[in-house]
Motif scaffolding. Structure first.
Motif, PDB file in Angstrom:
ATOM      1  N   ILE A 187     -73.684  84.679  34.230  1.00 51.90           N
ATOM      2  CA  ILE A 187     -72.443  85.305  34.712  1.00 51.90           C
ATOM      3  C   ILE A 187     -72.102  86.349  33.666  1.00 51.90           C
ATOM      4  O   ILE A 187     -72.039  86.051  32.468  1.00 51.90           O
ATOM      5  N   MET A 188     -71.931  87.593  34.111  1.00 56.42           N
ATOM      6  CA  MET A 188     -71.579  88.664  33.188  1.00 56.42           C
ATOM      7  C   MET A 188     -70.122  89.053  33.433  1.00 56.42           C
ATOM      8  O   MET A 188     -69.813  89.726  34.412  1.00 56.42           O
ATOM      9  N   PRO A 189     -69.223  88.594  32.566  1.00 58.56           N
ATOM     10  CA  PRO A 189     -67.820  88.964  32.756  1.00 58.56           C
ATOM     11  C   PRO A 189     -67.573  90.374  32.222  1.00 58.56           C
ATOM     12  O   PRO A 189     -68.235  90.800  31.277  1.00 58.56           O
ATOM     13  N   ASN A 190     -66.654  91.097  32.828  1.00 53.21           N
ATOM     14  CA  ASN A 190     -66.283  92.411  32.306  1.00 53.21           C
ATOM     15  C   ASN A 190     -65.075  92.208  31.397  1.00 53.21           C
ATOM     16  O   ASN A 190     -63.973  91.906  31.866  1.00 53.21           O
ATOM     17  N   LEU A 191     -65.287  92.369  30.106  1.00 52.32           N
ATOM     18  CA  LEU A 191     -64.218  92.087  29.152  1.00 52.32           C
ATOM     19  C   LEU A 191     -63.120  93.153  29.182  1.00 52.32           C
ATOM     20  O   LEU A 191     -62.092  93.030  28.509  1.00 52.32           O
ATOM     21  N   GLY A 192     -63.333  94.196  29.971  1.00 52.88           N
ATOM     22  CA  GLY A 192     -62.275  95.188  30.193  1.00 52.88           C
ATOM     23  C   GLY A 192     -61.194  94.610  31.098  1.00 52.88           C
ATOM     24  O   GLY A 192     -60.081  95.130  31.169  1.00 52.88           O
ATOM     25  N   ASN A 193     -61.534  93.525  31.759  1.00 51.13           N
ATOM     26  CA  ASN A 193     -60.570  92.826  32.610  1.00 51.13           C
ATOM     27  C   ASN A 193     -59.675  91.967  31.719  1.00 51.13           C
ATOM     28  O   ASN A 193     -60.172  91.268  30.832  1.00 51.13           O
ATOM     29  N   LYS A 194     -58.353  92.035  31.971  1.00 50.35           N
ATOM     30  CA  LYS A 194     -57.406  91.382  31.051  1.00 50.35           C
ATOM     31  C   LYS A 194     -57.684  89.895  30.845  1.00 50.35           C
ATOM     32  O   LYS A 194     -57.618  89.388  29.733  1.00 50.35           O
ATOM     33  N   ALA A 195     -58.003  89.201  31.931  1.00 52.38           N
ATOM     34  CA  ALA A 195     -58.222  87.766  31.801  1.00 52.38           C
ATOM     35  C   ALA A 195     -59.488  87.481  30.988  1.00 52.38           C
ATOM     36  O   ALA A 195     -59.470  86.658  30.070  1.00 52.38           O
ATOM     37  N   GLU A 214     -73.408 102.825  39.894  1.00 50.85           N
ATOM     38  CA  GLU A 214     -72.223 103.083  39.070  1.00 50.85           C
ATOM     39  C   GLU A 214     -71.409 101.805  38.830  1.00 50.85           C
ATOM     40  O   GLU A 214     -70.842 101.599  37.766  1.00 50.85           O
ATOM     41  N   PHE A 215     -71.358 100.975  39.865  1.00 52.30           N
ATOM     42  CA  PHE A 215     -70.576  99.743  39.801  1.00 52.30           C
ATOM     43  C   PHE A 215     -70.971  98.913  38.580  1.00 52.30           C
ATOM     44  O   PHE A 215     -70.134  98.339  37.892  1.00 52.30           O
ATOM     45  N   TYR A 216     -72.264  98.906  38.310  1.00 53.89           N
ATOM     46  CA  TYR A 216     -72.794  98.129  37.183  1.00 53.89           C
ATOM     47  C   TYR A 216     -72.709  98.933  35.885  1.00 53.89           C
ATOM     48  O   TYR A 216     -72.074  98.510  34.922  1.00 53.89           O
ATOM     49  N   VAL A 217     -73.325 100.105  35.894  1.00 49.92           N
ATOM     50  CA  VAL A 217     -73.498 100.830  34.631  1.00 49.92           C
ATOM     51  C   VAL A 217     -72.195 101.464  34.130  1.00 49.92           C
ATOM     52  O   VAL A 217     -72.098 101.832  32.972  1.00 49.92           O
ATOM     53  N   ARG A 218     -71.192 101.597  35.004  1.00 48.22           N
ATOM     54  CA  ARG A 218     -69.889 102.106  34.552  1.00 48.22           C
ATOM     55  C   ARG A 218     -68.874 100.976  34.468  1.00 48.22           C
ATOM     56  O   ARG A 218     -67.662 101.222  34.487  1.00 48.22           O
ATOM     57  N   SER A 219     -69.363  99.758  34.419  1.00 49.28           N
ATOM     58  CA  SER A 219     -68.506  98.569  34.257  1.00 49.28           C
ATOM     59  C   SER A 219     -67.331  98.546  35.227  1.00 49.28           C
ATOM     60  O   SER A 219     -66.196  98.331  34.842  1.00 49.28           O
ATOM     61  N   LYS A 220     -67.639  98.780  36.515  1.00 52.46           N
ATOM     62  CA  LYS A 220     -66.561  98.747  37.512  1.00 52.46           C
ATOM     63  C   LYS A 220     -66.396  97.353  38.120  1.00 52.46           C
ATOM     64  O   LYS A 220     -65.523  97.136  38.932  1.00 52.46           O
ATOM     65  N   PHE A 221     -67.258  96.430  37.744  1.00 45.69           N
ATOM     66  CA  PHE A 221     -67.207  95.074  38.288  1.00 45.69           C
ATOM     67  C   PHE A 221     -66.182  94.236  37.523  1.00 45.69           C
ATOM     68  O   PHE A 221     -65.800  94.588  36.405  1.00 45.69           O
ATOM     69  N   GLU A 222     -65.755  93.135  38.142  1.00 40.55           N
ATOM     70  CA  GLU A 222     -64.926  92.181  37.405  1.00 40.55           C
ATOM     71  C   GLU A 222     -65.829  91.162  36.724  1.00 40.55           C
ATOM     72  O   GLU A 222     -65.648  90.832  35.563  1.00 40.55           O
ATOM     73  N   SER A 223     -66.801  90.658  37.481  1.00 36.74           N
ATOM     74  CA  SER A 223     -67.853  89.852  36.864  1.00 36.74           C
ATOM     75  C   SER A 223     -69.043  89.848  37.813  1.00 36.74           C
ATOM     76  O   SER A 223     -68.894  90.108  39.002  1.00 36.74           O
ATOM     77  N   LEU A 224     -70.218  89.585  37.257  1.00 37.67           N
ATOM     78  CA  LEU A 224     -71.441  89.631  38.056  1.00 37.67           C
ATOM     79  C   LEU A 224     -72.229  88.352  37.885  1.00 37.67           C
ATOM     80  O   LEU A 224     -72.189  87.730  36.821  1.00 37.67           O
ATOM     81  N   LEU A 225     -72.954  87.989  38.941  1.00 36.15           N
ATOM     82  CA  LEU A 225     -73.969  86.952  38.815  1.00 36.15           C
ATOM     83  C   LEU A 225     -75.281  87.727  38.835  1.00 36.15           C
ATOM     84  O   LEU A 225     -75.651  88.314  39.844  1.00 36.15           O
TER      85      LEU A 225
END
Lengths: 317, 558
Positions: free
Chosen positions: B303-311, B435-446
């Motif tokens: 699971i790859m969380p996007n740490l740009g997300n506040k939670a 872009e969704f992946y490489v520009r960190s637009k995701f909240e988290s990924l599997l």
């Protein structure tokens, strides 16, 4: 006639331009791009990806990219594939042979069998044969091609060992016999659906004709039934088939996506699917334009042939 | 239908795990060079190249210039037609190939703390057209990678090169702008191209060479039938071991089920990379005359969380989510217990692997306490809140990947129990990895991916603070993780050439990553590959990106 041709060509060019604009826009506006596959693997860094996007010109505004593509197309340069760096025309022509071989064989097979079933069904309307043909056609049309393809492989290749489980030929053995052996499986699968379609067309076309007054007149005159069928009914029933054949021409060259995939057949359908998955924009656009030209050409030829076959239509232009 | 979409190798490998029986991993240990002749000692290789091998691939190799972008299937061509200075062996060691020896501080090949490199080259190597291979070719290849306008696959490591000097026909030296130990591993996957051919091309990006490559490898380029196959022919003047096969055919069969059918009927001799669909595993292992087993892989499911997300920015949240995850249930219920859970970003087979990391265990009390202590209070709806921010996020993955979708559902249930609301937002491969992946637009990924540089354990391009693309970085730190201590360790790891010292650094780094959880590791991959009995020499290698890496030394038992 010449006026008609010029008018049609003019319309066709305008249509091609519109098709190219819509195709280009949809293709490029869809999220993702040709570099996504490298990003997923994690081997290439963002700097690498950005650099290559820049080199491919993917960062420029879409209208600029389209204008450049159009200008190149008009000057006869179809561009280069992002996948293997070959020219798009070369990529397309290198897949045409396989598709033409498969589609032509299966279509001819389907037309002959389909026409026979259709004619017989129309003559013996509501007979047991007609009922079986109708049910058979519905079944054939409903069977998913990929499933049927795998069943053919499973039964005839894995189970009975009669047919190869795919490929166009055995590497190292390009003999005609070997190629024909490989052609049987995919040909059966493709012909099944087409036979049903051609059969239905032929049947309804034939039914339209056999109820016409001139057939009844011929019968009243005492013309033998066989002659009525061949000289009066069939010739007229084949007229609509010319249009259908003309419209079928693009299919002959654009390939069968699913069957080519299941049987590892290196044709156009497979190329299209691979190019879309890869977001190989130049090749997808190339195939799109190629298919569009074929569709327009097919319908033009059908119109012209129709005129030749039926003088009434030719005169009305 | 199981079409392997071009370029998404990791999505379909996962399918391979479905339906595996127990003992598959045990079988993998004997799945190598010795395993092909049913226990009998292997006969010696033939004196002259003999026979043909047909390698089944579910993706078509299309990139033949080994310095340009390519995926695993393309590397099958690269490793057969070209050579690198040294190659990575299954045990992780580097074996000289075009070089006489692998440079090290001990043999003087690497000096001045890693800033000066000298490589001695073999003098008995010839290009397929008969031209002798020299240091000029190495210089040209390395310079080409850094040439502006050339679509080089990667410049990682190469960008530090300067002052490349030819010291003799078979000796070359260069300096590095900074000490960079992973460069040894990078060079193991950098194939050398001929200067006398590519150097004369107007534009190396579109040179005819790119579709009819000339190398120094065990096989020469033969023919290519686009969309169907590539035939490689034995290079009788090869400097190394082999080749023992007269021809190698790389057969492209797009549908994985059809590929397996061709393996069954004997039309292809082995199935590698995407492998055999897992629902056929039980049947495949019983096939007479075939060896089928799980091959090791360095890819991890995480699971790859996007740490740009506040939670996700809060460590306690990541730790709580990890503690609430039922990893064993995911592996047992969805993946039939075959892959092994992992706690590290490094593959188990790596020399830098830390086997002492605390094992994750499902502990809802601990997860709840972590969130309570961090101030995440349960709201009326059951979802926790902190400062007006709900503990709510999406997990995205590739549409249509049924196993991952089941995984998402399990996690959704697990996390709901601790007041975390997870939604599912899946997308097609070409979309999600754009872009969704490489520009960190995701909240988290599997996602399934790797955290190393080539075969080197250095994960700096995935974890370093200066590798965050949305913050101007140049790496693949799409999680946006920033940690000063980890940065310092990774920098130190890159500058140290002593493997023991590097190991200590990476052991520590794995502890930090396990504690901080910028990724939530689930398991290490295990794709299924199949080989026809009687083929000798096939050796799965976790330090290569594909297992036809040593095709030059393959031969048939009879």
């Amino acid at each position: 006639m010449i006026g008609f041709l010029i008018r049609r060509l003019g319309q066709s060019l305008l249509l091609l331009l519109i098709v190219s604009m819509i195709g280009f826009a949809i293709l490029h506006l869809a999220p993702g791009g040709p570099l996504s596959q490298f990003a997923a693997g994690g081997e290439m860094t963002q700097a690498d990806l950005d650099r290559i996007a820049e080199q491919l010109g993917l960062n420029r505004p879409l209208p600029v990219q389209y204008a450049e593509w159009l200008w190149r197309m008009l000057s006869g340069d179809w561009g280069r594939s992002y996948r293997d760096q070959q020219s798009v025309l070369h990529v397309i022509t290198s897949h045409l042979g396989a598709t033409l071989e498969l589609m032509l064989t299966s279509t001819l097979l389907a037309m002959v069998i389909g026409a026979w079933i259709g004619i017989l069904g129309a003559i013996k309307r509501y007979s047991l044969f007609d009922a079986l043909a109708t049910v058979g056609a519905m079944v054939a049309l409903s069977i998913p091609t990929f499933w049927f393809g795998l069943v053919v492989i499973y039964v005839f290749s894995v189970g009975l060992g009669w047919l190869p489980a795919g490929n166009r030929y055995t590497v190292g053995d390009g003999s005609l016999l070997n190629q024909l052996h490989h052609l049987i499986g995919p040909c059966i699968v493709l012909a099944l659906v087409s036979t049903a379609v051609w059969g239905r067309y032929m049947r309804s076309s034939m039914l339209d004709v056999v109820n016409q007054d001139y057939i009844r007149t011929a019968r009243a005159k005492g013309v033998p039934e066989r002659q009525i069928l061949l000289r009066h009914a069939l010739r007229n029933a084949l007229l609509p088939m010319i249009t259908i054949t003309g419209l079928h021409v693009p299919t002959l060259l654009s390939g069968a996506l699913v069957t080519e995939t299941v049987f590892a057949w290196p044709g156009m359908g497979r190329l299209f699917l691979d190019s879309i998955s890869y977001r190989d924009y130049p090749v997808v656009m190339g195939i799109l334009m190629f298919s569009a030209v074929l569709v327009l050409l097919g319908s033009l030829i059908a119109d012209l042939l129709y005129g030749v076959a039926d003088p009434r239509i030719s005169g009305s232009r | 239908m199981t079409i392997n979409r071009a370029g998404w190798p990791f999505d379909l490998n996962r399918r391979d795990l479905f339906g595996l029986g127990a003992g598959a991993l045990a079988a993998a240990t004997s799945f190598g060079a010795q395993a092909q002749t049913s226990g009998k000692p292997n006969p010696p290789p033939p004196a002259k190249p003999k026979g043909v091998v047909v390698v089944g691939l579910s993706q078509e190799p299309v990139a033949f210039n080994p310095l340009m972008p390519g995926v695993e299937v393309d590397e099958v061509v690269w490793t057969s037609v070209f050579n690198s200075l040294w190659v990575a062996e299954p045990d992780g060691s580097l074996k000289p190939d075009l070089a006489v020896e692998v440079p090290s501080e001990a043999n003087g090949g690497i000096a001045e703390g890693g800033l000066a490199w000298t490589v001695k080259l073999r003098d008995d190597v010839k290009w397929h057209d008969g031209t002798p291979f020299t240091a000029e070719d190495v210089k040209y290849s390395l310079e080409l990678i850094n040439t502006p306008g050339f679509k080089a696959r990667t410049r990682v490591g190469h960008a530090f090169l300067k002052d490349i000097v030819i010291k003799g026909p078979h000796e070359i030296s260069w300096r590095m702008e900074k000490a960079y130990a992973p460069y040894l591993a990078m060079l193991a996957n950098t194939h050398i191209v001929p200067k006398h051919i590519l150097g004369k091309a107007g534009d190396p990006n579109t040179a005819p060479f790119n579709n009819a490559p000339v190398g120094t490898g065990p096989f020469r380029w033969g023919t290519r039938q686009p969309g169907d196959n590539i035939t490689l022919v034995a290079n009788q003047n090869y400097h190394g071991d082999g080749p023992y096969l007269e021809k190698a055919v790389l057969k492209y069969v797009p549908d994985m089920t059809a590929l397996y059918a061709q393996f069954r009927t004997g039309q292809v001799d082995l199935v590698i990379i995407s492998g055999i669909p897992a629902n056929f595993y039980q049947e495949a292992i019983k096939l007479p005359g075939r060896k089928v087993a799980v091959a090791p892989s360095g890819n991890l499911e995480i699971i790859m969380p996007n740490l740009g997300n506040k939670a996700f920015a809060e460590k306690a949240v990541r730790q709580a989510l990890y503690a609430a995850m039922d990893k064993q249930a995911i592996i047992d219920a969805i993946y039939y217990g075959v892959p092994k859970p992992t706690e590290s970003f490094a593959p188990r087979e790596s020399w830098a692997f830390n086997s002492n990391l605390p094992a994750q265990k499902r502990d809802l009390d601990r997860a709840n306490k972590l969130l309570d202590d961090a101030g995440w209070k349960r709201s009326g709806s059951g979802t926790r809140m902190k400062n007006g921010v709900p503990l709510e996020f999406a997990v995205s993955t590739t549409t249509g990947n049924q196993l991952r979708e089941q995984c998402q559902q399990l996690m959704q249930q697990d996390w709901q129990q601790i007041g975390a609301k997870m939604t599912i937002n899946n997308m097609p491969a070409a979309v999600i990895w754009g872009e969704f992946y490489v520009r960190s637009k995701f909240e988290s990924l599997l996602v399934g991916t790797t955290f190393r540089t080539g075969v080197d354990p250095d994960p700096a391009s995935r974890f370093a603070s200066d590798a965050i693309p949305v913050k101007g970085g140049s790496g693949g730190n799409y999680m946006q993780w920033e940690n000063a201590e980890a940065d310092a360790l990774m920098k130190q790891g890159q500058e140290t050439f002593d493997q023991e010292k590097r190991k200590a650094i990476y052991l520590k780094l794995q502890e930090i990553v396990r504690e901080e959880l910028p990724i939530l590791p689930i398991f290490q991959y295990a794709p299924i590959e199949g080989v026809k009995e009687g083929l000798i020499g096939y050796r799965p290698n976790i330090n290569q990106r594909q297992n036809a890496w040593n095709m030059g030394s393959w031969y048939w038992a009879k």
